[in-house]
Write a protein that holds these residues in place. Structure first.
Motif, PDB file in Angstrom:
ATOM      1  N   ILE A  44       1.020  -0.985   0.089  1.00 29.82           N
ATOM      2  CA  ILE A  44      -0.434   0.276  -0.325  1.00 29.82           C
ATOM      3  C   ILE A  44       1.029   1.541  -0.020  1.00 29.82           C
ATOM      4  CG2 ILE A  44      -0.431   0.187   2.837  1.00 29.82           C
ATOM      5  CD1 ILE A  44      -3.463   0.954   2.663  1.00 29.82           C
ATOM      6  N   SER A  45       0.616   2.108  -0.522  1.00 26.70           N
ATOM      7  CA  SER A  45       1.051   3.402  -1.070  1.00 26.70           C
ATOM      8  C   SER A  45       1.084   3.983   0.824  1.00 26.70           C
ATOM      9  CB  SER A  45       0.198   4.752  -1.297  1.00 26.70           C
ATOM     10  OG  SER A  45       0.964   5.601  -1.381  1.00 26.70           O
ATOM     11  N   HIS A  46       2.549   4.069   1.104  1.00 30.94           N
ATOM     12  CA  HIS A  46       2.511   5.419   2.241  1.00 30.94           C
ATOM     13  C   HIS A  46       3.590   6.122   2.757  1.00 30.94           C
ATOM     14  CE1 HIS A  46       5.646   1.822   2.144  1.00 30.94           C
ATOM     15  NE2 HIS A  46       6.345   2.608   2.731  1.00 30.94           N
ATOM     16  N   ASP A 138       4.146   4.900  11.840  1.00 27.72           N
ATOM     17  CA  ASP A 138       4.937   6.338  12.103  1.00 27.72           C
ATOM     18  C   ASP A 138       5.295   5.625  13.647  1.00 27.72           C
ATOM     19  OD1 ASP A 138       4.585   8.808  11.544  1.00 27.72           O
ATOM     20  OD2 ASP A 138       3.700   8.248  13.765  1.00 27.72           O
ATOM     21  N   LEU A 139       4.682   5.233  14.372  1.00 27.33           N
ATOM     22  CA  LEU A 139       5.390   5.699  16.067  1.00 27.33           C
ATOM     23  C   LEU A 139       6.790   4.436  16.034  1.00 27.33           C
ATOM     24  CD1 LEU A 139       5.056   6.232  19.313  1.00 27.33           C
ATOM     25  CD2 LEU A 139       3.931   3.476  18.836  1.00 27.33           C
ATOM     26  N   ALA A 169       9.138  -1.729  11.910  1.00 29.70           N
ATOM     27  CA  ALA A 169       8.136  -0.390  10.578  1.00 29.70           C
ATOM     28  C   ALA A 169       8.308  -0.963   9.518  1.00 29.70           C
ATOM     29  CB  ALA A 169       9.039   0.751  10.858  1.00 29.70           C
ATOM     30  N   ASP A 170       8.551  -1.586   9.031  1.00 24.88           N
ATOM     31  CA  ASP A 170       8.577  -2.840   7.481  1.00 24.88           C
ATOM     32  C   ASP A 170       7.969  -3.654   7.211  1.00 24.88           C
ATOM     33  OD1 ASP A 170      10.495  -0.619   6.595  1.00 24.88           O
ATOM     34  OD2 ASP A 170      12.282  -2.427   6.368  1.00 24.88           O
ATOM     35  N   GLN A 171       6.857  -4.291   8.609  1.00 23.94           N
ATOM     36  CA  GLN A 171       6.410  -5.335   8.529  1.00 23.94           C
ATOM     37  C   GLN A 171       4.886  -4.556   8.260  1.00 23.94           C
ATOM     38  OE1 GLN A 171       8.020  -7.277  12.808  1.00 23.94           O
ATOM     39  NE2 GLN A 171       8.350  -8.891  11.587  1.00 23.94           N
ATOM     40  N   CYS A 191      -2.513   9.195   9.363  1.00 25.25           N
ATOM     41  CA  CYS A 191      -3.403   9.831  10.043  1.00 25.25           C
ATOM     42  C   CYS A 191      -2.133  10.721  10.667  1.00 25.25           C
ATOM     43  CB  CYS A 191      -3.745   9.745  10.735  1.00 25.25           C
ATOM     44  SG  CYS A 191      -5.321   9.251  10.439  1.00 25.25           S
ATOM     45  N   THR A 192      -2.114  11.736  11.191  1.00 25.29           N
ATOM     46  CA  THR A 192      -1.180  12.044  12.562  1.00 25.29           C
ATOM     47  C   THR A 192      -1.408  11.970  13.727  1.00 25.29           C
ATOM     48  OG1 THR A 192      -1.894  14.341  12.448  1.00 25.29           O
ATOM     49  CG2 THR A 192      -0.733  14.046  10.427  1.00 25.29           C
ATOM     50  N   TYR A 193      -0.046  12.157  14.152  1.00 26.53           N
ATOM     51  CA  TYR A 193      -0.717  11.287  15.816  1.00 26.53           C
ATOM     52  C   TYR A 193       0.243  12.132  16.715  1.00 26.53           C
ATOM     53  CZ  TYR A 193      -1.514   7.875  12.591  1.00 26.53           C
ATOM     54  OH  TYR A 193      -1.455   7.030  11.615  1.00 26.53           O
ATOM     55  N   ASN A 194       0.331  12.313  17.926  1.00 27.67           N
ATOM     56  CA  ASN A 194       0.365  12.505  19.402  1.00 27.67           C
ATOM     57  C   ASN A 194       0.727  12.145  20.283  1.00 27.67           C
ATOM     58  OD1 ASN A 194       0.594  14.731  20.645  1.00 27.67           O
ATOM     59  ND2 ASN A 194      -1.425  14.941  21.616  1.00 27.67           N
ATOM     60  N   TYR A 195       2.374  11.874  20.185  1.00 29.00           N
ATOM     61  CA  TYR A 195       2.543  10.968  21.203  1.00 29.00           C
ATOM     62  C   TYR A 195       2.800  11.716  22.844  1.00 29.00           C
ATOM     63  CZ  TYR A 195       2.875   8.476  16.966  1.00 29.00           C
ATOM     64  OH  TYR A 195       2.855   7.549  15.856  1.00 29.00           O
TER      65      TYR A 195
END
Length: 468
Positions: A44-46, A138-139, A169-171, A191-195
């Protein structure tokens, strides 16, 4: 002469429509290109998310999607008669559909498997799982980009460990590709994220908690999916997720798998725990049906960054996940600065800590939010509860749901405490252990692993509890 495709070649042929021939090659340690004639489907495009932080624009749409609601709760019913009546005596009780094959089973009649969702339940469940795959992608990248090599090395996380983090992450690219293809064009996008973290130790703790509720969330709905083929694909992704959760516990200097069984949680629990960390999503993003419960704060949440992780107060960065905080803890109280066996907590295959993070009889102090908070993508979901006055703490771990009474309840301050129960799943296997879940409820409703969702109308607030 008959020709049989190896399983991997058969899958390539099924996904691409290209007939692939078996091949023989000399093993190598590094694969630098695909074997000729074996095309792979596109992932999938990412992209790498470039913006992180809270969403500060007023929401234009709020609340979960819904349709006609038939009842406020689902009434209990007896088990299916065919299960009650089956003798389970080791003998065969039906004609065999083919040699060496017993009668029964689901999806075993030779029908062509379609790897797609088959109901609203399937769609909403797998869409939730896809939200988790996107945030993990993303994380994992965000941590590598945000913290320096020295930051990681201070916790015993070296170059090869960081490569493992990149590999995980690649997985997620593969996991997201599988789920998005089963959902179709309306599948949720990145999406965008807030950690809720400011250093490597907090980052590792948030990762191990997020991967646990993502894993447990799938275990909760997987046996209920209408589409068996979709469940099969998701199963083969979530088993990797389980390994990721164990790795993050090892990165955090904790024993990798103290529990004997991993619990399953309802979808609304997984969405409740995830949504606060999703800041904003693209326009026309697919919305979910699942409930968002208010946050439960564990005021003395055990802190595995400490030498004595149970002697703690107020060391969390957020509600819901209750991610550990290291702010203000003296260096001589942090286990990372010790080399003593039983105390040290640098990254390792296993750490057997002398002082338990929690124990039966421990008083656990709680505070919870009222409903009505805006959370999730674009602050467009609202926390809700149908529970009356909270009276019980629900401990969900392993195969057990255990209740303990709430004590000294203040409805004005929304505070109480409870006592960690002394219960076992099996002899010598404490039920309350590992990265688990704690809720407050208005009723001690009897539920078991297969129907935990039935407790949702009674849940007032929800949290992750770090029992071990």
């Amino acid at each position: 002469m008959k020709c049989f495709l190896a399983p991997g070649l058969a899958i390539v042929a099924a996904l691409t429509g290209v007939a692939a021939a078996p091949f023989v090659s000399t093993p190598t340690t590094t694969v630098v290109s695909e074997p000729t004639g074996l095309p792979s489907p596109y992932a999938i495009s990412h992209h790498n998310v470039t913006t992180h932080g809270p969403y500060r624009v007023p929401a234009t749409t709020t609340g979960a999607i819904s349709t006609d609601i038939l009842a406020s709760t689902i009434a209990p019913a007896p088990p299916p008669p065919q299960i009650v009546d089956y003798p389970a005596d080791g003998q065969l009780h039906g004609a065999q559909p083919m040699p060496y094959t017993p009668s029964g089973g689901i999806g075993t009649n030779g029908s062509l498997p379609l790897y797609k969702v088959a109901s609203d339940f399937d769609y909403q469940s797998i869409a939730l799982a896809l939200y988790h795959e996107w945030i993990e992608l993303d994380l994992f990248h965000w941590g590598l980009a945000t913290f320096s090599e020295d930051d990681f090395q201070a916790y015993g996380i070296g170059a090869e460990d960081r490569f493992l983090l990149q590999h995980m992450a690649d997985q997620e690219i593969g996991h997201a590709s599988v789920l998005a293809n089963m959902l179709g064009p309306s599948a949720p996008k990145q999406c965008t994220y807030n950690y809720p973290v400011s250093n490597v130790r907090e980052y590792i703790d948030f990762n191990q908690k997020l991967t646990r509720w993502a894993e447990a969330g799938v275990y909760g709905f997987l046996p209920h999916l209408n589409s068996g083929p979709a469940a099969q694909m998701l199963l083969q992704s979530i088993t990797v997720e389980a390994r990721q959760q164990m790795v993050f516990r090892q990165f955090g200097g904790m024993f990798p798998m103290p529990e004997w069984h991993t619990p399953g949680i309802p979808q609304s629990w997984a969405w409740t725990l995830l949504a606060p960390y999703v800041a904003s999503c693209p326009e026309n993003q697919t919305r979910l049906i699942w409930q968002n419960f208010p946050a439960l704060y564990i005021l003395n949440q055990p802190n595995p960054a400490r030498i004595n992780g149970s002697d703690v107060w107020g060391e969390i960065t957020t509600g819901w996940s209750n991610t550990l905080s290291t702010q203000g803890i003296p260096d001589d109280e942090l286990c990372i600065h010790s080399n003593e066996t039983g105390i040290a907590c640098q990254a390792a295959i296993a750490r057997n800590r002398s002082l338990p993070l929690s124990y039966p009889g421990r008083e656990v102090f709680l505070r919870w939010d009222p409903p009505g908070h805006l959370v999730g993508p674009n602050s467009s979901y609202v926390t809700t509860t149908d529970a009356r006055e909270p009276r019980f703490a629900l401990w969900l771990s392993q195969l057990n749901v255990t209740y303990t009474p709430l004590l000294n309840v203040s409805l004005d301050a929304r505070t109480a405490y409870t006592v960690q129960p002394n219960v076992s799943t099996w002899l010598n296997d404490p039920a309350v252990n590992g990265t688990m879940f704690l809720a407050i409820t208005d009723e001690d409703l009897f539920v078991t692993p297969y129907n935990v969702t039935m407790v949702n109308p009674h849940v007032a607030a929800l949290a992750v509890y770090q029992a071990g």
